[in-house]
Design an enzyme around this catalytic site. Structure first.
Site, short mmCIF file in Angstrom:
data_model
loop_
_atom_site.label_atom_id
_atom_site.label_comp_id
_atom_site.label_asym_id
_atom_site.label_seq_id
_atom_site.Cartn_x
_atom_site.Cartn_y
_atom_site.Cartn_z
N SER A 1 0.94 -1.22 0.00
CA SER A 1 -0.15 -0.02 -0.07
C SER A 1 0.92 1.27 -0.12
O SER A 1 1.76 1.30 -0.74
CB SER A 1 -0.91 -0.02 1.12
OG SER A 1 -1.99 0.88 1.31
N HIS B 1 -2.49 -1.27 -3.50
CA HIS B 1 -3.92 -0.23 -3.02
C HIS B 1 -3.98 0.94 -4.10
O HIS B 1 -2.62 1.53 -3.94
CB HIS B 1 -3.87 0.13 -1.68
CG HIS B 1 -4.23 -0.99 -0.73
ND1 HIS B 1 -4.08 -0.86 0.47
CD2 HIS B 1 -4.75 -2.15 -0.83
CE1 HIS B 1 -4.37 -2.19 1.30
NE2 HIS B 1 -4.81 -2.93 0.30
N ASP C 1 -4.65 -4.87 6.15
CA ASP C 1 -4.76 -5.60 4.99
C ASP C 1 -3.51 -6.59 4.62
O ASP C 1 -2.68 -5.91 4.64
CB ASP C 1 -5.03 -4.79 3.56
CG ASP C 1 -5.53 -5.68 2.46
OD1 ASP C 1 -5.99 -6.82 2.89
OD2 ASP C 1 -5.67 -5.32 1.24
#
Length: 193
Positions: A19, A46, A139
């Site tokens: 991310s 992401h 995540d």
């Protein structure tokens, strides 16, 4: 020196999740992929959900193997890097083909690292290498644990080297992993595949 010899010839799929700070980290890792790579590589980074990704064009100059946006139903080919498109979960199905999904957000994200890692664990089992990099959510922690339970290999970026360590810290808090390495160590491991 990292002992990656145990992985040689045993990995059919590498899955990578990142991310915040992930573009720079991924460039370093993609540089390390050998042109003779025998595994497919699937990546979730992401992204803003409302814009088309240009990551394939950004990453290709750094990589010795083809880099492309994942397309639904394409077979996962060895020696190819596939990127999750914006606003789609990236999975693999039991025919070892790519599956894209618009199912609900997971950890406020679509694509989700957990979704990819859990699908890889189910299909590729012990022939999976899962790598979790820098990011600002949790995540990936559950997905990494799923890969480990399935007998696959797990790697987490050393939190002290992550631009945003929250994602890797969440994975480490959840349970043991096989390797905790700085980016250079992960690159070295990938170079041995």
């Amino acid at each position: 020196m990292i002992d990656g010899t145990r992985l040689t010839g045993t990995i059919d799929l590498v899955v990578i999740g990142a991310s915040a700070g992930g573009v720079e980290a991924l460039i370093e890792l993609l540089r390390a992929l050998p042109p003779t790579l025998r595994a497919g590589v699937l990546i979730v980074l992401h992204l803003p959900r409302d814009r088309r990704s240009v990551l394939a064009e950004v990453f290709q100059p750094y990589c010795a193997v083809p880099v492309r946006d994942a397309q639904d139903k394409d077979p996962v080919e060895p020696g190819t890097v596939y990127l999750a498109p914006a606003d789609y979960h990236l999975l693999v199905d039991d025919t070892r083909s790519i599956a894209l999904s618009v199912d609900e957000l997971v950890h406020f994200s679509r694509p989700s690292v957990d979704v990819l890692f859990e699908a890889a664990a189910e299909v590729y089992r012990e022939r999976t290498l899962a790598i979790l990099l820098t990011g600002g959510s949790d995540d990936g922690a559950a997905g990494l644990a799923a890969v480990r339970r399935a007998g696959g290999w797990t790697v987490v970026q050393d939190p002290s080297t992550a631009r945003v360590p929250m994602m890797v810290e969440a994975a480490l808090a959840r349970g043991p992993v096989d390797f905790v390495l700085p980016l250079e160590g992960i690159a070295e491991l990938l170079g041995r595949l």
